[in-house]
Motif scaffolding. Structure first.
Motif, short mmCIF file in Angstrom:
data_model
loop_
_atom_site.label_atom_id
_atom_site.label_comp_id
_atom_site.label_asym_id
_atom_site.label_seq_id
_atom_site.Cartn_x
_atom_site.Cartn_y
_atom_site.Cartn_z
N GLY A 84 77.70 16.76 69.61
CA GLY A 84 76.26 16.55 69.63
C GLY A 84 75.91 15.41 70.57
O GLY A 84 76.73 14.56 70.86
N TYR A 93 71.54 8.28 79.85
CA TYR A 93 71.51 7.28 78.78
C TYR A 93 72.57 7.60 77.73
O TYR A 93 73.28 6.71 77.25
N PHE A 98 77.86 5.85 75.22
CA PHE A 98 79.26 6.06 74.84
C PHE A 98 80.21 5.27 75.73
O PHE A 98 81.23 4.77 75.26
N THR B 6 74.38 -2.34 72.40
CA THR B 6 74.19 -0.96 72.84
C THR B 6 73.62 -0.10 71.72
O THR B 6 72.67 0.65 71.91
N LEU B 7 74.23 -0.26 70.54
CA LEU B 7 73.80 0.55 69.39
C LEU B 7 72.35 0.27 69.03
O LEU B 7 71.57 1.20 68.80
N ARG B 9 69.94 -0.95 70.90
CA ARG B 9 69.02 -0.42 71.91
C ARG B 9 68.91 1.09 71.81
O ARG B 9 67.84 1.67 71.90
N LYS B 10 70.06 1.74 71.62
CA LYS B 10 70.06 3.20 71.50
C LYS B 10 69.19 3.61 70.32
O LYS B 10 68.37 4.51 70.41
N ALA B 13 65.57 3.25 71.15
CA ALA B 13 65.14 4.26 72.12
C ALA B 13 64.93 5.58 71.40
O ALA B 13 64.01 6.34 71.70
N GLU B 14 65.81 5.85 70.42
CA GLU B 14 65.75 7.13 69.75
C GLU B 14 64.71 7.16 68.64
O GLU B 14 63.89 8.07 68.56
N LYS B 17 60.88 7.29 69.11
CA LYS B 17 60.29 8.55 69.58
C LYS B 17 59.89 9.40 68.39
O LYS B 17 59.19 10.39 68.54
N GLU B 106 72.43 10.64 62.78
CA GLU B 106 73.66 10.90 63.53
C GLU B 106 74.35 12.16 63.01
O GLU B 106 75.06 12.84 63.74
N THR B 109 72.21 15.21 64.39
CA THR B 109 72.43 15.44 65.83
C THR B 109 73.91 15.71 66.11
O THR B 109 74.29 15.96 67.24
N ARG B 110 74.74 15.61 65.10
CA ARG B 110 76.18 15.82 65.23
C ARG B 110 76.83 14.83 66.19
O ARG B 110 77.80 15.15 66.89
N THR B 111 76.28 13.64 66.24
CA THR B 111 76.85 12.62 67.11
C THR B 111 77.77 11.69 66.33
O THR B 111 78.53 10.93 66.93
N ILE B 115 80.72 9.18 67.68
CA ILE B 115 80.61 7.72 67.53
C ILE B 115 81.86 7.19 66.83
O ILE B 115 82.47 6.21 67.28
#
Ligand SMILES: Nc1ncnc2c1ncn2[C@@H]1O[C@H](COP(=O)(O)OP(=O)(O)OP(=O)(O)O)[C@@H](O)[C@H]1O
Ligand SMILES: [Mg+2]
Lengths: 302, 264
Positions: A84, A93, A98, B6-7, B9-10, B13-14, B17, B106, B109-111, B115
C-alpha cells in the motif's frame, strides 16, 4: 545469505510453516513456489522480521532473526503481498518518507534514480491514488529498493499486472540480479519462475524439492528427445529402445520420442543408428515439459 | 530523530487532507472561543436584570463572586467559566481525532506492513504518531486561548473583570491540564487505534475521552463542586498518574506482530 533451520510458524491451529530448512545463496534468484496457503507469505514475513518464528532459527545476511531484527531490516527490501501507498500523497513524497525511514543518505538522488528507472518520473507529483495498479506496483518495488538492499523479497510482484507491465517488472528483476542482489521471489507464474530463477523451491508447509528448473524437469520427467522422421515404424522404434542408454521410446505419428539421461552424450549414437537404418531425419529437438507440468506433478505427489 | 520528524510531517500531510480532521483542528477551537465571547457580548447589559442581593443567588454563582465584582458581573463570570470547561474539549478532541486515524489509517492503506519492515523502532513509531497528534492539539489550545484572552479584554476593557475571566485557574487549566489531557487522549486513541480495523470505529471509541469534561461541565452546573485552582491542580496530578499508566500500557499493547496479523 538466507539460511533457515527448522523454521516453524504456527497460527493458533494452523501450522503455516513446518520445520523449513532453506539455503539461498548470495546473488541468486530463488523462486519460492507453492499452492495458495502453502505458507510462502508467512515465510517471507518471518525472514523480513515482520513476525517472529514459533520455533527454529534463521539467518539473513548473517544476522539472526529474532535477535538482530533492526540490522536485518536495514539490509533487506520487501515487496509485500498487498503493498500500500499513501494514496493522497504524491509518488515522490511516498518514496521520500520510506527513504528517510530506511536511513538513506541521498534521499532525492535515490528517489529520482528509481522513479526514472521504473518510468514514473513524469508522474512523480501526482497523488498515488490516481495511479494504475501496475504503476502502484512499480512504485512499491522502488520503495523496496530505496536503501539498496542486498536481499530483496518479492511476494508475487506481477500478480494482477497486464503482460506488458509484467514484462517490465520481470526485466527489472533480471537487471537487479545482474547487480548481484539476492532475490527471493514468491510467484504463481511458473513461466516467470522458469525464466528468472536460478533455483526453485517447491513448498507446501515444508520444502518438497529445491533445484534448478532444468534439473527439476529431468528429475520429474526424465529428458526426452524428439526425432522427426519422414517415415517411422515400430521396428525402428524397437531398435532404438534396445540401445542400453535409452530407457523408453514412444512413436507418435512420424515422431520418435526417446527418454534418456544424457542426450548430449548419446544423441549422436541414436542419430547414427537411425541414419544407418535408412531413416530420413528432419529435425532433432529436446521435448521441454513446461515447469507447470513439473510443478503440478510435484504438488500432487506431496 | 530524523525518522520521527519524517513520520510527523507525513502524518500531517496526510491527515489534514481528511476533512473531518481538518474541521476538528481548525473549527472546534474557534467555536469554543467564539461561543463564550459571543455570550459575553450578548450579556453586556445583563447586570440590572439579575437580583442584586448576593445572598439570593444559587451557591454555584456566588462562588464565582469576588468581592470587587457586582452581582451581574458574577453571573457573567460564571457563564464564561461554564464555556471554559467546554473549551477543555479542544485538547482532547484534536489528538483523539488525529491519533485514532493513525494506526488504523496505516492498516486501511495497507502501509503498516511496509512501515514495520523498515528499521524503525517501535518507540520511534509511537513517538512519531504521538507527536503528530500532540503538537497540533497543544498549539491549537494555546492559540485559541490567546484569542479568547484578547477577545475578553477587547469586550470588557476592565482589569477587574478581565482578571476574573482570565484567572490563574484557567491559565493553569489551559497551560498545564491541557497538554496532560492531550497526552491522555493520544495514548488512549493509539491503543484503540492499534486494536480495531475501522477508522470510524476508532474515531468514535476515542471520543470517549471527552466524557470527563462533560462530567465537569454538568457537575458545576448542578452545584456539585466549584472549579477553582485547587481542583485544577488536583486534576493535573491525577492526569499525571493516568498518563504514566496509559503511556506504559500503549507501549505494552503495541505488539508489531499482533497488529499486523490480527485481522479483526
Ligand atoms: N494472521 C494469520 N492468522 C491466522 N492464520 C494465518 C495468518 N496468516 C496466515 N495464516 C495461515 O497460514 C497459512 C499460510 O498462509 P500464507 O499467507 O503464508 O500462504 P501463501 O503461501 O502466501 O498463500 P498465497 O499463495 O495464497 O499467497 C494459511 O493456512 C493461512 O490461513
Ligand atoms: Mg502469499
Amino acid at each position: 545469505m538466507i539460511q533457515t533451520e527448522n523454521l516453524t510458524k504456527k497460527f493458533k491451529t494452523v501450522l503455516a510453516v513446518d520445520n523449513l530448512d532453506l539455503h539461498v545463496k548470495q546473488g541468486e534468484v530463488f523462486g519460492f513456489l507453492g499452492p495458495n496457503g502453502a505458507g510462502k507469505t508467512t515465510t517471507v514475513r518471518m525472514l523480513a522480521c515482520l513476525i517472529g518464528p514459533t520455533s527454529g532459527q534463521a539467518r539473513v545476511n548473517g544476522f539472526r532473526v529474532g535477535e538482530q531484527d533492526i540490522e536485518i531490516r536495514r539490509t533487506v527490501g520487501i515487496l509485500t503481498e498487498t503493498p500500500g501507498m499513501y494514496d493522497n500523497l504524491s509518488a515522490e513524497y511516498n518514496l521520500r518518507v520510506f527513504a528517510s525511514l530506511y536511513e538513506v543518505k541521498d534521499i532525492p538522488g535515490q528517489v529520482e534514480k528509481y522513479l526514472r528507472m521504473l518510468g514514473l518520473w513524469e508522474r512523480r507529483f501526482d497523488e498515488v491514488g490516481t495511479f494504475s495498479k501496475g504503476m502502484k506496483q512499480k512504485l512499491a518495488i522502488a520503495r523496496a529498493l530505496m536503501h539498496e538492499p542486498r536481499i530483496l523479497f518479492l511476494d508475487e510482484p506481477t500478480a494482477g499486472l497486464d503482460p506488458e507491465a509484467s514484462r517490465l517488472v520481470r526485466d527489472f528483476i533480471a537487471e537487479l540480479r545482474k547487480e548481484g542482489r539476492t532475490i527471493f521471489l514468491c510467484t504463481h507464474n511458473l513461466d516467470e519462475a522458469d525464466r528468472l530463477c536460478d533455483r526453485i523451491g517447491v513448498f507446501k508447509s515444508h520444502l518438497l524439492v529445491v533445484d534448478t528448473p532444468a534439473r527439476l524437469r529431468a528429475q520429474v520427467f526424465g529428458r526426452k528427445v524428439v526425432f522427426h522422421l519422414r517415415q517411422a515404424d515400430q521396428a525402428l522404434a524397437d531398435r532404438v529402445t534396445a540401445l542400453p542408454f535409452v530407457s523408453e521410446t514412444k512413436l507418435v505419428d512420424n515422431k520418435l520420442l526417446a527418454t534418456l539421461d544424457d542426450p548430449e552424450l548419446h544423441n549422436p549414437d541414436i542419430l547414427r543408428l537411425l541414419i544407418g537404418a535408412g531413416a530420413d531425419v528432419q529435425f532433432v529437438g529436446e521435448l521441454r515439459h513446461s515447469l507447470e507440468d513439473v510443478y503440478l506433478r510435484l504438488v500432487k505427489e506431496a | 530523530m530524523d525518522k520521527i520528524k519524517t513520520l510527523v510531517r507525513k502524518e500531517w500531510a496526510e491527515v489534514f487532507k481528511n476533512k473531518m480532521v481538518f474541521f476538528t483542528v481548525a473549527f472546534l477551537p474557534l467555536m469554543m472561543v467564539v461561543l463564550p465571547l459571543g455570550i459575553l457580548i450578548g450579556m453586556g447589559g445583563a447586570g440590572e436584570s439579575i437580583p442584586s442581593d448576593v445572598g439570593e443567588m444559587p451557591a454555584q454563582f456566588s462562588a464565582f463572586c469576588r468581592e470587587d465584582l457586582e452581582t451581574g458581573e458574577c453571573f457573567q463570570v460564571f457563564m464564561v467559566s461554564q464555556f471554559m470547561i467546554m473549551f477543555m474539549i479542544v485538547p482532547l478532541a484534536i489528538p483523539a481525532t488525529i491519533a485514532a486515524y493513525s494506526i488504523v489509517g496505516e492498516k486501511t492503506t495497507r502501509t503498516l506492513e511496509s512501515i514495520l519492515a523498515t528499521p524503525i523502532t517501535t518507540m520511534e513509531l509511537l513517538l512519531g504518531k504521538s507527536l503528530a497528534a500532540l503538537i497540533p492539539a497543544v498549539a491549537a489550545t494555546y492559540i485559541a486561548f490567546g484569542i479568547y484572552a484578547i477577545g475578553v479584554w477587547v469586550i470588557v476593557r476592565d482589569m477587574r473583570l478581565f482578571t476574573a475571566m482570565v484567572d490563574a485557574r484557567w491559565l493553569l487549566a489551559v497551560f498545564l491540564v491541557g497538554p496532560l489531557m492531550a497526552l491522555m487522549a493520544v495514548n488512549f486513541s493509539l491503543m484503540v487505534s492499534s486494536r480495531v480495523n475501522d477508522p470510524r470505529v476508532a474515531e468514535q471509541l476515542s471520543m470517549i475521552v471527552i466524557l470527563p469534561v462533560v462530567g465537569f461541565f454538568l457537575g458545576q452546573i448542578a452545584g456539585l463542586f466549584v472549579i477553582n485552582s485547587n481542583l485544577v491542580l488536583i486534576t493535573a496530578a491525577v492526569l499525571v498518574v493516568i498518563d504514566a499508566i496509559l503511556v506504559y500500557a500503549a507501549v505494552q499493547l503495541f505488539q508489531r506482530e499482533t497488529i499486523l496479523t490480527r485481522w479483526k
